[in-house]
Design an enzyme around this catalytic site. Structure first.
Site, PDB file in Angstrom:
ATOM      1  N   GLU A  51     -23.334  -7.799 -10.906  1.00  0.00           N
ATOM      2  CA  GLU A  51     -24.164  -8.228  -9.780  1.00  0.00           C
ATOM      3  C   GLU A  51     -25.586  -7.706  -9.952  1.00  0.00           C
ATOM      4  O   GLU A  51     -25.762  -6.581 -10.424  1.00  0.00           O
ATOM      5  CB  GLU A  51     -23.571  -7.722  -8.452  1.00  0.00           C
ATOM      6  CG  GLU A  51     -22.216  -8.311  -8.119  1.00  0.00           C
ATOM      7  CD  GLU A  51     -21.687  -7.849  -6.763  1.00  0.00           C
ATOM      8  OE1 GLU A  51     -22.419  -7.130  -6.050  1.00  0.00           O
ATOM      9  OE2 GLU A  51     -20.552  -8.207  -6.420  1.00  0.00           O
ATOM     10  N   HIS A  99     -22.105 -11.314  -2.196  1.00  0.00           N
ATOM     11  CA  HIS A  99     -21.787  -9.962  -1.710  1.00  0.00           C
ATOM     12  C   HIS A  99     -22.315  -9.747  -0.292  1.00  0.00           C
ATOM     13  O   HIS A  99     -23.143  -8.878  -0.027  1.00  0.00           O
ATOM     14  CB  HIS A  99     -22.360  -8.896  -2.650  1.00  0.00           C
ATOM     15  CG  HIS A  99     -21.644  -7.575  -2.540  1.00  0.00           C
ATOM     16  ND1 HIS A  99     -21.513  -6.703  -3.587  1.00  0.00           N
ATOM     17  CD2 HIS A  99     -21.001  -6.970  -1.501  1.00  0.00           C
ATOM     18  CE1 HIS A  99     -20.839  -5.632  -3.219  1.00  0.00           C
ATOM     19  NE2 HIS A  99     -20.518  -5.776  -1.944  1.00  0.00           N
ATOM     20  N   ASP A 150       0.867  -1.170   0.000  1.00  0.00           N
ATOM     21  CA  ASP A 150       0.000   0.000   0.000  1.00  0.00           C
ATOM     22  C   ASP A 150       0.910   1.228   0.000  1.00  0.00           C
ATOM     23  O   ASP A 150       1.512   1.564   1.015  1.00  0.00           O
ATOM     24  CB  ASP A 150      -0.914   0.024   1.225  1.00  0.00           C
ATOM     25  CG  ASP A 150      -2.021   1.070   1.098  1.00  0.00           C
ATOM     26  OD1 ASP A 150      -1.736   2.140   0.545  1.00  0.00           O
ATOM     27  OD2 ASP A 150      -3.157   0.802   1.531  1.00  0.00           O
ATOM     28  N   ASP A 172     -16.521 -12.906  -2.813  1.00  0.00           N
ATOM     29  CA  ASP A 172     -17.783 -12.365  -2.305  1.00  0.00           C
ATOM     30  C   ASP A 172     -18.372 -11.340  -3.268  1.00  0.00           C
ATOM     31  O   ASP A 172     -19.523 -10.937  -3.110  1.00  0.00           O
ATOM     32  CB  ASP A 172     -17.552 -11.698  -0.941  1.00  0.00           C
ATOM     33  CG  ASP A 172     -18.829 -11.205  -0.291  1.00  0.00           C
ATOM     34  OD1 ASP A 172     -19.776 -12.001  -0.184  1.00  0.00           O
ATOM     35  OD2 ASP A 172     -18.888 -10.022   0.093  1.00  0.00           O
ATOM     36  N   GLY A 214     -20.277  -9.057   2.332  1.00  0.00           N
ATOM     37  CA  GLY A 214     -19.269  -8.389   3.152  1.00  0.00           C
ATOM     38  C   GLY A 214     -19.836  -7.449   4.194  1.00  0.00           C
ATOM     39  O   GLY A 214     -19.295  -7.327   5.293  1.00  0.00           O
TER      40      GLY A 214
END
Length: 529
Positions: free
Chosen positions: A260, A278, A169, A255, A280
């Protein structure tokens, strides 16, 4: 009363919070056509992931001021179109961080221990212990691509299970990673090549679309697993299917998906893939937090303030954020004052920050000053979202400078604007004083002052001679204009002087002309902030 439309299920506590102050309509299951028909009557809109806020929707939203997303992702909102219309877009970025992190760890364990296929097998009447041999995560390396809020929680959980954590990162400092007991990777490639499990924690942007493609998958170990609870589209699903089918990697847990909802995919037929629809953010706690946060953000925006989670407005970040935000009103007042004191203002604004305020992120204050300056130059209603856009369209430039030293004040903001009339430069300065941090104008056009800005003000330049204050009081009194406060500045005694006066109502032009007809008065300007 301002109206808010909620198009998807929201925590009741969030709805009730809004109903204390606004008229709220909860209308679920709107078709795109129905949304287009209804949106024009609302000032606020709160959605989740299903509602598509397109450029066409925003074009129809004549009164819309704020869009709240109860969750993190805003792929379903045309932020560029919203910004051009001055509509604040805010999300709830920390509402589901714990839920998403737990989902990540859960999927990692599920795919490593082959839990879903073993569950299906036993429920199908089979007892095949030897067929579902998994791998342990302890002593393995978890590679994180992205170490934001969710990634950091995943890292803590992984470390607690005895894993090594490696992360890439570029926005996280090495010191921060070291404090988290996370090893720093120099590139995405290093994470892919060095990890037993790779978990993605990046937003979906043009730069991250298909980040994990065939080449990236080839870099991973044949015994490695890929986990994605971030956003669909980051993984090339066709390339992933081929890699799993061909033994390039050992398994994957997903996920999220590019399209979608999706109920058909070649990936669904593979035994080394774990999939969820999905989920999460799908916990009771996360949904409640997201709803309340989105409601709070929209409410703040409709009160004319900048919500902390605004995505297209400057929000003070990091240390000192609350301190800096207190200067926003002062900077807007200084910008408005400066414009009304300058004949034929130029197109470059210079802002100087001195003292304590100079040590922090002041982008909000830059926009505040522009907002005050432009408010009398444009016809569109201005806010913290569209002000930079409109300034840029008009070729307006802003320059900032800062110094941690300030001789007379703890913090000082000075704004300068060139005049095309005489080639000179108009300058005003201000600060905040006292425990309540009240705004004070301390310098106007070279005259030292000390006055709190008010909506209606009067600025006078005059000869420095006896009786001038009394004459102003008499003229204003004759016109029944009440004086609230007054500050006087002067040069050398007997030369030049200036007065700034706050009044209870606008000063008409005929009163200004009457003042200028009195010997010794050189300039009189009515100011409205």
């Amino acid at each position: 009363m301002r109206k808010i439309l909620i198009t998807e299920a929201l925590a009741e506590s969030g709805v009730e919070l809004l109903r204390r102050e606004f008229e709220v309509d909860v209308v679920l299951g709107l078709s795109p056509e129905e949304l287009l028909e209804k949106i024009g009557g609302y000032h606020g809109l709160i959605i989740r992931s299903a509602t598509q806020v397109t450029a066409e929707v925003i074009e129809r939203a004549d009164n819309l001021k704020a869009i709240g997303r109860a969750g993190i992702g805003v792929d379903n909102i045309d932020i560029e179109a919203a910004t051009k219309r001055g509509i604040i877009v805010a999300n709830a970025p920390e509402s589901n961080t714990i839920a998403a992190a737990e989902q990540t760890l859960g999927l990692m364990l599920a795919v490593a221990r082959r839990i879903p296929v073993a569950d299906a097998s036993l429920k199908g009447g089979e007892w095949k212990r030897s067929a579902f041999k998994g791998v342990e995560v302890s002593e393995k390396t978890l590679g994180l691509i992205g170490l934001g809020h969710v990634g950091a929680i995943v890292a803590r959980g992984a470390l607690g299970m005895g894993m090594r954590v490696l992360a890439y990162d570029p926005y996280i400092s090495e010191d921060r990673m070291r404090a988290m007991n996370v090893a720093r990777a120099g590139s995405v490639a290093e994470v892919l090549e060095s990890s037993d499990f790779v978990s993605l924690h990046v937003p979906r942007t043009p730069q991250t679309m298909n980040m994990i493609d065939a080449d990236a998958l080839e870099r991973m170990r044949t015994s490695a697993y890929l986990i994605n609870v971030a956003r669909g589209g980051i993984v090339d699903e066709t390339a992933l299917y081929n890699a799993l089918k061909g033994g390039v990697i050992a398994g994957a847990a997903l996920d999220v998906f590019k399209e979608e909802p999706t109920t058909e995919s070649p990936l669904f037929g593979l035994s080394n893939v774990v999939v969820t629809p999905h989920l999460g953010a799908s916990t009771v706690e996360a949904q409640d937090r997201a709803g309340v946060t989105a409601a709070e953000q929209v409410g703040i925006a409709l009160r004319g303030l900048v919500p902390t989670n605004a995505l297209n407005a400057p929000v003070p970040a990091g240390e000192g954020a609350e301190f800096v935000a207190q200067f926003a009103g002062l900077c807007e007042a200084l910008g408005g004052l400066l414009h009304q004191l300058t004949d034929r203002p130029g197109n470059a604004l210079r802002i100087e920050y001195r003292g304590e305020v100079a040590n922090f992120d002041t982008r909000l204050l830059d926009v505040s000053a522009q907002k005050g300056l432009l408010s009398r130059m444009v016809h569109e209603p201005l806010n913290f979202v569209n002000t930079p856009v409109l300034a840029k369209e008009r070729g307006f430039k802003i320059e900032t400078s800062r110094s941690s030293e300030s001789s007379d004040f703890t913090s000082l903001v000075t704004i300068k604007l060139p005049s095309a009339e005489n080639g000179g430069e108009s300058v005003v300065s201000g600060t905040l004083v006292g425990p309540r941090m009240r705004p004070r104008i301390v310098d106007i056009l070279g005259y030292t002052m000390d006055i709190e800005p008010e909506k209606h003000m009067l600025f006078i330049r005059n000869e420095d001679q006896p009786g001038m204050i009394g004459r102003i009081g008499a003229v204003l009194g004759d016109h029944r204009i009440n004086i609230g406060n007054m500050a006087v500045g002067r040069g050398e005694p007997g030369t030049r002087a200036a007065m700034t006066i706050t009044v209870d109502e606008p000063v008409p032009d005929e009163v200004l002309q009457e003042l200028l007809s009195i010997p010794g008065f050189n300039e009189a300007r009515a100011i409205t902030l």
